[in-house]
Design a protein around this motif. Structure first.
Motif, PDB file in Angstrom:
ATOM      1  N   ALA A 113      48.162  -6.484  38.551  1.00 19.12           N
ATOM      2  CA  ALA A 113      48.590  -7.180  37.327  1.00 19.12           C
ATOM      3  C   ALA A 113      50.106  -7.389  37.312  1.00 19.12           C
ATOM      4  O   ALA A 113      50.597  -8.375  36.774  1.00 19.12           O
TER       5      ALA A 113
ATOM      6  N   GLN B 183      51.503 -18.761  34.899  1.00 18.56           N
ATOM      7  CA  GLN B 183      50.895 -17.478  34.551  1.00 18.56           C
ATOM      8  C   GLN B 183      49.616 -17.696  33.764  1.00 18.56           C
ATOM      9  O   GLN B 183      48.665 -16.927  33.873  1.00 18.56           O
ATOM     10  N   SER B 184      49.623 -18.776  32.966  1.00 14.17           N
ATOM     11  CA  SER B 184      48.438 -19.070  32.182  1.00 14.17           C
ATOM     12  C   SER B 184      47.258 -19.353  33.104  1.00 14.17           C
ATOM     13  O   SER B 184      46.115 -19.008  32.800  1.00 14.17           O
TER      14      SER B 184
ATOM     15  N   ASN C  46      55.355 -19.924  32.585  1.00 13.48           N
ATOM     16  CA  ASN C  46      54.302 -19.572  31.632  1.00 13.48           C
ATOM     17  C   ASN C  46      53.025 -20.321  31.934  1.00 13.48           C
ATOM     18  O   ASN C  46      51.936 -19.780  31.850  1.00 13.48           O
TER      19      ASN C  46
ATOM     20  N   GLY D 223      47.897 -15.877  36.225  1.00 10.43           N
ATOM     21  CA  GLY D 223      48.247 -14.510  35.876  1.00 10.43           C
ATOM     22  C   GLY D 223      47.027 -13.674  35.538  1.00 10.43           C
ATOM     23  O   GLY D 223      45.961 -14.194  35.212  1.00 10.43           O
ATOM     24  N   VAL D 224      47.194 -12.373  35.643  1.00  7.11           N
ATOM     25  CA  VAL D 224      46.106 -11.459  35.308  1.00  7.11           C
ATOM     26  C   VAL D 224      46.205 -11.136  33.830  1.00  7.11           C
ATOM     27  O   VAL D 224      47.256 -10.728  33.357  1.00  7.11           O
ATOM     28  N   SER D 225      45.084 -11.382  33.104  1.00  9.41           N
ATOM     29  CA  SER D 225      45.044 -10.956  31.719  1.00  9.41           C
ATOM     30  C   SER D 225      44.242  -9.670  31.649  1.00  9.41           C
ATOM     31  O   SER D 225      43.050  -9.655  31.978  1.00  9.41           O
ATOM     32  N   LEU D 226      44.905  -8.588  31.263  1.00  5.40           N
ATOM     33  CA  LEU D 226      44.219  -7.291  31.285  1.00  5.40           C
ATOM     34  C   LEU D 226      43.041  -7.291  30.318  1.00  5.40           C
ATOM     35  O   LEU D 226      41.985  -6.712  30.609  1.00  5.40           O
ATOM     36  N   ASP D 227      43.181  -7.975  29.177  1.00  2.00           N
ATOM     37  CA  ASP D 227      42.072  -8.041  28.218  1.00  2.00           C
ATOM     38  C   ASP D 227      40.863  -8.685  28.864  1.00  2.00           C
ATOM     39  O   ASP D 227      39.731  -8.219  28.743  1.00  2.00           O
TER      40      ASP D 227
ATOM     41  N   THR E   6      48.208 -14.527  29.291  1.00  2.00           N
ATOM     42  CA  THR E   6      48.042 -13.346  30.131  1.00  2.00           C
ATOM     43  C   THR E   6      49.063 -12.277  29.754  1.00  2.00           C
ATOM     44  O   THR E   6      50.031 -12.555  29.043  1.00  2.00           O
ATOM     45  N   THR E   7      48.791 -11.076  30.246  1.00  2.00           N
ATOM     46  CA  THR E   7      49.637  -9.934  29.884  1.00  2.00           C
ATOM     47  C   THR E   7      51.100 -10.183  30.256  1.00  2.00           C
ATOM     48  O   THR E   7      52.007  -9.928  29.463  1.00  2.00           O
ATOM     49  N   SER E   8      51.301 -10.718  31.450  1.00  2.00           N
ATOM     50  CA  SER E   8      52.687 -10.896  31.870  1.00  2.00           C
ATOM     51  C   SER E   8      53.365 -11.979  31.042  1.00  2.00           C
ATOM     52  O   SER E   8      54.567 -11.922  30.807  1.00  2.00           O
ATOM     53  N   MET E   9      52.615 -13.011  30.578  1.00  2.00           N
ATOM     54  CA  MET E   9      53.214 -14.034  29.717  1.00  2.00           C
ATOM     55  C   MET E   9      53.732 -13.402  28.439  1.00  2.00           C
ATOM     56  O   MET E   9      54.840 -13.695  27.980  1.00  2.00           O
TER      57      MET E   9
END
Lengths: 307, 457
Positions: free
Chosen positions: B33, B410-411, B407, B414-418, A6-9
């Motif tokens: 995000a 988040q994996s 991590n 978490g928000v992945s913008l892509d 993810t972006t934050s990672m």
């Protein structure tokens, strides 16, 4: 679990990497600026305490060198005093030889006696030499003049250093190594006629009496008594010379120790500048690379490619 | 059975509405995000209840289900509670070692070793002064003055180092006491009490939603975030209740099974640490307490310094055969050169015998680098160094582990913008397609309504 990135990672990882590289840079920077491998005990507790021990022994070595140099001054002054005594005693012997022949008449014997009195004064004067305010032949009574002028022939010092039960003048010339450096005046000159000790002053005073009395055979006996004393003075001088020799050896050994301790200390404590600078350069390069990679990674996103 | 002509319009409408909700959720994710503790949400879709066509309704005679589009079933947050537990465990560890390292590093700084300003250097100069005195067989005024001066400097250094470590101890304990302070009327309490209050309030709100069947995702996120924060202070145990509230307590690391309630249902029940601080909460509280409590690490340093100072006094006074140093309790805090000697350095007695003897001075000088003072002091410095080193190492280990768990979290959450961008495209297309289906039906109805039966008109 398939890993979603993810972006934050990405941001966290880039930041963590940058932090760790710049932390290393800071440490190298500190090392090259201070020139020290160890700036706090926690950098390397074992070597830090070793470095402290080396500093202590380095300072001890320097102090011992100062002690030895001081002892050398003392020994030199003692040698001076003994040399004075010897040469005056030899002059007295020459006079005695001259006066002991039966051809010498009473008048010349009397004048020789007067000269002899002067020599006795000179000998007592020679025994009163001082080093840094201490009379070197007075034992531990360093502030009392060993022999007063005039008719008083008694020794005013003490037997410290000669008598092993009394603490004499001692110098620490190495870790745990001490050395008694003083010579006691009584051992050389004695206490004069009243003590009847057959030491130099007793013999010379006797000779003066015999000269005044014109007693030829006694004078010849005095001559041989004087010779015994001259031999003894030689022995004392030899002992003092041996001490000076020992001090010389100790000093050069201490100088060697100082050099090698200094070398070890530098090896333990000082940073290898060439190595540090090379590391600094390579870490700087790594930091720039991390910055570039991070910047590219953080900037790009799918948004750039969707119309 | 006839199926309404407008049935398809309804199906398309459901599609449009569902895609709108998906787009809304995506927008919410993108907006959050960067929100700390936020977990991404998704709308779960299910096919809407189908239209039942009774038997005989279609050719062949059997019944059938005609799909009626889509419904949004729920909005759920995507989160792994087990990773949360791991994160809190690691965060507790990190808090403990970071607090310990911070406190001990300051004590280490107080020593200023190795270097020109530490006690080691003062000891060196002190021994040198005595050695110089032992060389002064007459006129020892300057040497005696120097010995007294260096003695005062050494005593001052010991007092200063002790006072600084004592101050670090006091500050560390004050930090602990402030963090753990319970709330009182007119006082919101320390951070623990404040977190407890926030959790209790959230519990209350969440409970009201849950009892009506709603799931307040964002409030749950906030509550989890507060638990993360709390886990920095101590080892936390969380007990979820059926009504949606959670009971939170600190768990003793040593006395297993002993807990200290922080939040019970909708009340903040943090009452401060137990009497006499007789607990091991771990975390920042534990780290601070272990360093600063009576008999703790810093107290141990003070005791070591006192022992060394006591040894110094005894050894020097014995060798000097008199009172050179005076000392009280604590030794390192009260050591001083005797007042008589400070007033009159020339009264310093260098030897046992005649005026020129310096055997006392020599005996003191020979204490240099011995097993009574210098060696224990070096061992003490090495011990402080290793403690700090260990704390720093453990802290960075805990940091690595915490980062790894974070991590992982988040994996999952978490928000992945892509991902959200590609979802945006997907949902937008689906919305467009639903709209197209609707206009197709519209055209069909247009044919039916406006053009059918107009033959010959």
């Amino acid at each position: 679990m398939s890993t979603r990135i993810t972006t934050s990672m990405v941001q966290r990882n880039v930041l963590a990497d940058l932090n760790s590289v710049s932390g290393k840079l800071t440490r190298l920077q500190m090392k090259s600026a201070s020139g020290k491998e160890i700036s706090r005990p926690s950098d390397d507790p074992f070597h830090a305490s070793q470095a402290m021990a080396m500093r202590q022994s380095l300072e001890a070595t320097r102090q011992h060198q100062r002690n030895v140099q001081d002892a050398q001054g003392w020994a030199d002054m003692t040698e001076d005093a003994l040399d004075d005594i010897t040469s005056n005693a030899s002059l007295a012997r020459d006079l005695l030889v001259q006066a002991s022949t039966d051809s010498a008449d009473p008048t010349s014997r009397k004048s020789i006696a007067a000269e002899m009195e002067q020599l006795i004064e000179a000998i007592k004067q020679g025994a009163s030499k001082s080093y840094r305010g201490s009379y070197v032949l007075s034992g531990a009574e360093t502030t009392s003049r060993p022999y007063a002028g005039g008719a008083d022939d008694t020794y005013h010092g003490d037997e410290a250093g000669f008598d092993p039960t009394l603490p004499g003048i001692v110098r620490e010339i190495g870790p745990g190594v001490t050395m008694t450096i003083n010579t006691v005046g009584r051992d050389v000159l004695g206490d004069g006629q009243t003590a009847n000790d057959n030491k130099l002053l007793h013999v010379l005073r006797d000779a003066v009496d015999h000269l005044n009395a014109g007693d030829g055979p006694s004078l010849r006996a005095d001559l041989s008594r004087l010779d015994t004393n001259l031999d003894h003075i030689l022995e004392v001088r030899a002992a003092n010379g041996a001490r000076a020799q020992r001090l010389e050896t100790a000093l050069s050994r201490l100088q060697q120790t100082e050099e090698s301790t200094l070398g070890q200390l530098s090896e333990t404590e000082d940073a290898d500048i060439a190595k540090t600078l090379i590391e600094l350069n390579s870490q700087t390069a790594a930091y720039q690379a991390a910055l570039r990679a991070g910047a590219n990674l953080v900037q790009s996103s799918l948004m750039d490619f969707l119309r | 059975m006839a199926i309404s002509s407008f049935f398809g319009l309804q199906t398309s409408l459901r599609g449009l509405l569902a895609q709108q909700r998906l787009l809304d959720t995506t927008g919410h994710n993108i907006a959050n995000a960067s929100t700390k503790g936020y977990s991404r949400q998704e709308a779960t879709l299910v096919a809407a209840p189908a239209l039942e066509i009774p038997s005989g309704g279609i050719a062949g005679g059997s019944g059938a289900h005609l799909g009626a589009g889509v419904d949004v079933q729920a909005f759920r947050r995507i989160r792994d509670q087990f990773v949360d537990l791991q994160y809190r465990g690691q965060n507790t560890n990190l808090g403990e070692w970071a607090a310990r390292a911070g406190s001990l590093e300051r004590a280490e700084g107080a020593l200023s070793e190795p270097g020109e300003n530490g006690i080691n250097q003062q000891l060196t100069e002190f021994w040198n002064a005595w050695s110089d005195l032992s060389n002064a067989n007459a006129d020892r005024g300057a040497a005696a003055r120097n010995v007294v001066e260096k003695g005062i400097t050494l005593a001052d250094s010991l007092k200063q180092v002790r006072a600084q470590i004592d101050m670090v101890k006091g500050q560390t304990y004050a930090e602990y006491a402030d963090l753990a302070r319970p709330a009182a009327p007119g006082d919101t309490g320390g951070e623990v009490a404040q977190i407890a209050q926030s959790i209790a309030e959230l519990n209350d709100t969440i409970k009201r939603y849950i009892t009506t069947g709603d799931i307040p995702n964002d409030l749950l996120d906030q509550r989890d975030q507060l638990l993360d924060n709390l886990s920095e202070f101590g080892q936390v145990s969380v007990d979820a209740q059926a009504d949606g509230t959670i009971n939170v307590s600190f768990v003793d690391k040593v006395a297993s099974g002993t807990t200290y309630p922080v939040v019970t249902g909708t009340t903040a029940s943090w009452a401060g640490p137990p009497a006499g601080d007789a607990w091991s909460p771990g975390g920042r509280l534990g780290g601070l307490l272990d360093a600063s409590k009576p008999g703790g690490t810093l107290d141990g340093y003070l005791a070591s310094l006192d022992t060394i100072a006591g040894n110094l006094v005894t050894a020097v006074n014995t060798a000097y055969n008199g009172t050179f140093f005076t000392v009280g309790v604590p030794a390192a805090g009260t050591i001083d050169v005797s007042a008589a000697l400070q007033a009159n350095p020339l009264a310093l007695d260098a030897g046992s015998g005649a005026s020129g003897t310096t055997d006392y001075a020599l005996a003191v000088a020979q204490l240099r680098d011995g097993a009574t003072v210098d060696q224990p002091y070096r061992a003490f410095v090495a011990q402080v160094g290793s403690n700090v080193r260990e704390a720093i190492r453990q802290e960075s280990n805990a940091q690595v582990l915490t980062d790894a768990v974070e991590n992982r979290r988040q994996s999952v959450s978490g928000v992945s913008l892509d991902e959200e961008m590609s979802n945006l495209v997907r949902f937008q297309r689906a919305y467009q397609a639903s709209a197209r289906a609707m206009s197709t039906l519209d055209e069909m109805l247009d044919v039916l309504i406006n053009r059918t039966g107009r033959v010959g008109l």
